[in-house]
Design a protein around this motif. Structure first.
Motif, PDB file in Angstrom:
ATOM      1  N   LYS A   1       0.809  -1.214   0.000  1.00 11.83           N
ATOM      2  CA  LYS A   1       0.000   0.000   0.000  1.00 11.83           C
ATOM      3  C   LYS A   1       0.848   1.271   0.000  1.00 11.83           C
ATOM      4  N   ASN A   2       2.163   1.106   0.216  1.00 14.26           N
ATOM      5  CA  ASN A   2       3.089   2.249   0.197  1.00 14.26           C
ATOM      6  C   ASN A   2       2.694   3.325   1.211  1.00 14.26           C
ATOM      7  N   ILE A   3       2.319   2.878   2.375  1.00 11.56           N
ATOM      8  CA  ILE A   3       2.062   3.803   3.490  1.00 11.56           C
ATOM      9  C   ILE A   3       3.315   3.821   4.360  1.00 11.56           C
ATOM     10  N   THR A   4       3.977   4.952   4.398  1.00  9.15           N
ATOM     11  CA  THR A   4       5.232   5.037   5.148  1.00  9.15           C
ATOM     12  C   THR A   4       5.191   6.091   6.255  1.00  9.15           C
ATOM     13  N   SER A   5       4.162   6.938   6.251  1.00  6.56           N
ATOM     14  CA  SER A   5       4.043   7.986   7.263  1.00  6.56           C
ATOM     15  C   SER A   5       2.569   8.273   7.486  1.00  6.56           C
ATOM     16  N   PRO A   6       2.220   8.922   8.611  1.00 13.40           N
ATOM     17  CA  PRO A   6       0.814   9.251   8.843  1.00 13.40           C
ATOM     18  C   PRO A   6       0.187  10.059   7.704  1.00 13.40           C
ATOM     19  N   ALA A   7       0.963  10.897   7.036  1.00 11.28           N
ATOM     20  CA  ALA A   7       0.420  11.698   5.939  1.00 11.28           C
ATOM     21  C   ALA A   7      -0.143  10.819   4.824  1.00 11.28           C
ATOM     22  N   ASP A   8       0.411   9.616   4.682  1.00 13.20           N
ATOM     23  CA  ASP A   8      -0.049   8.704   3.625  1.00 13.20           C
ATOM     24  C   ASP A   8      -1.420   8.108   3.920  1.00 13.20           C
ATOM     25  N   LEU A   9      -1.960   8.357   5.112  1.00 12.55           N
ATOM     26  CA  LEU A   9      -3.290   7.856   5.456  1.00 12.55           C
ATOM     27  C   LEU A   9      -4.397   8.729   4.871  1.00 12.55           C
ATOM     28  N   LYS A  10      -4.047   9.916   4.429  1.00 12.01           N
ATOM     29  CA  LYS A  10      -5.053  10.836   3.910  1.00 12.01           C
ATOM     30  C   LYS A  10      -5.772  10.208   2.722  1.00 12.01           C
ATOM     31  N   GLY A  11      -7.107  10.169   2.799  1.00  8.64           N
ATOM     32  CA  GLY A  11      -7.914   9.587   1.738  1.00  8.64           C
ATOM     33  C   GLY A  11      -8.086   8.086   1.826  1.00  8.64           C
ATOM     34  N   ARG A  12      -7.497   7.457   2.826  1.00  7.92           N
ATOM     35  CA  ARG A  12      -7.588   5.996   2.970  1.00  7.92           C
ATOM     36  C   ARG A  12      -8.803   5.600   3.803  1.00  7.92           C
ATOM     37  N   THR A  13      -9.167   4.329   3.676  1.00  4.32           N
ATOM     38  CA  THR A  13     -10.236   3.754   4.494  1.00  4.32           C
ATOM     39  C   THR A  13      -9.632   2.702   5.411  1.00  4.32           C
ATOM     40  N   ILE A  14      -9.892   2.841   6.689  1.00  6.23           N
ATOM     41  CA  ILE A  14      -9.290   1.981   7.712  1.00  6.23           C
ATOM     42  C   ILE A  14     -10.395   1.291   8.500  1.00  6.23           C
TER      43      ILE A  14
END
Length: 344
Positions: free
Chosen positions: A135-148
């Motif tokens: 998913k290439n999530i490496t920092s909290p900023a990469d969570l923007k627009g994601r569904t968790i």
């Protein structure tokens, strides 16, 4: 840990826990056994936060190595149904001791549950966002627009907004899809969500094993938010009549964690047969390896497992109050029995 679930069909009725615990730990029962060097042992029950998994290896290793016997304890370990129920059962005297998440303990106190901590062992929270590395999530900023995937009302879901604020994000930046705890891993594997809110010492290794894909984490503790997690608790009524037993129990758990940390392979092997729901050995090993990274804060590094500080407790209370998990914060001494806690 309040967020851990597997399958509703596997839940043991709380009544069964209560009846069994009362048979072994009720007032008036014979609380000693004739075994052990130098005389009788005090029989005690410990209810876990959930079915046995890697984090619990020290308890089974301590029994196998007779560490509890050394401290005069004849220990019976029982599966739990989540930290909240463990806190309630321990406070009500249905179990002598419990292994439960600190947020559940503090929240329970707000509801009138009379139980206190004898020492938090997971002093760095395992709370994290977990996802496949692809998913290439490496920092909290990469969570923007994601569904968790998260579970409404549990400690993870309640502290996640604080984690977002600490990292310059708003709650509207991330969609939290309310998901039954047992279904969160399946939701990630199926691609319905990008990740889940879970514990690095629990769901991550299980998800990686099931999917055969590398799992990544954004740990809350590595991104500005830490608070106490799982530890040993006892009901205030039990403490009032068995303080010396509680002191020895806390010391035995501390020694068991220390010795298991020196021999993680044998510690995990000691769990064999602990439960029909026991994860595969490689998952247990990874869960316990991660658990060993959670035992201290900077102020307790180098000290025995389970040694706490008032300052760390106060920070935890402040975080949980900010998250809305504690409505009326109390003094540290009303949550933590420092006189009975591990020393060293």
């Amino acid at each position: 840990m309040t967020a851990r679930r597997r399958s509703p069909g596997l839940l043991l009725p709380l009544l069964l826990v209560a009846v069994t615990a009362t048979a072994c730990g009720g007032d008036g029962a014979d609380r000693t056994t004739a075994t052990g060097p130098g005389g009788g042992l005090d029989r005690v029950t410990l209810t876990l936060n959930w079915y046995p998994y890697g984090e619990h290896a020290p308890f089974y290793y301590g029994k196998q190595r007779k560490i509890f016997e050394k401290h005069g304890i004849d220990l019976t370990i029982r599966a739990g149904q989540g930290s909240q129920k463990t806190v309630q059962a321990t406070g009500a005297g249905q179990s002598d001791f419990g292994w439960a998440d600190t947020p559940a303990l503090l929240s329970g106190a707000d509801s009138g549950v009379r139980a206190r901590s004898l020492g938090v062992f997971l002093q760095t929270t395992p709370s994290s966002v977990q996802f496949f590395a692809s998913k290439n999530i490496t920092s909290p900023a990469d969570l923007k627009g994601r569904t968790i995937a998260g579970t409404a009302g549990d400690a993870l879901a309640r502290t996640f907004p604080v984690f977002l604020r600490k990292n310059n994000l708003s709650e509207s930046d991330v969609t939290v899809q309310n998901t039954d705890p047992a279904g969160k891993i399946a939701a990630v594997i199926s691609g319905r969500v990008d990740g889940l809110l879970g514990y690095a010492s629990d769901q991550g290794p299980t998800m990686q094993h099931k999917a055969g894909k590398k799992v990544g984490h954004l740990r809350f503790s590595e991104h500005g938010l830490n608070f106490y997690s799982n530890g040993l608790i006892a009901g205030e009524r039990y403490l009032s009549g068995h303080r010396e037993v509680a002191r020895r129990m806390a010391a035995a758990v501390s020694e068991s964690f220390a010795e298991a940390g020196k021999a993680p392979g044998p510690a995990v092997a000691a769990m064999k047969g602990a439960s029909e729901q026991l994860p595969p050995e490689e998952v247990l090993a990874e869960q316990f390896r991660t658990t060993l990274t959670l035992l201290h804060t900077p102020s307790t590094r180098g000290k025995a497992p389970g040694v706490n500080t008032e300052a760390d407790w106060q920070r935890t209370i402040d975080v949980l109050a900010e998250a809305g998990l504690v409505g009326e914060p109390r003094p540290v001494a009303e949550y933590w029995d420092s006189a009975t806690a591990p020393k060293g």
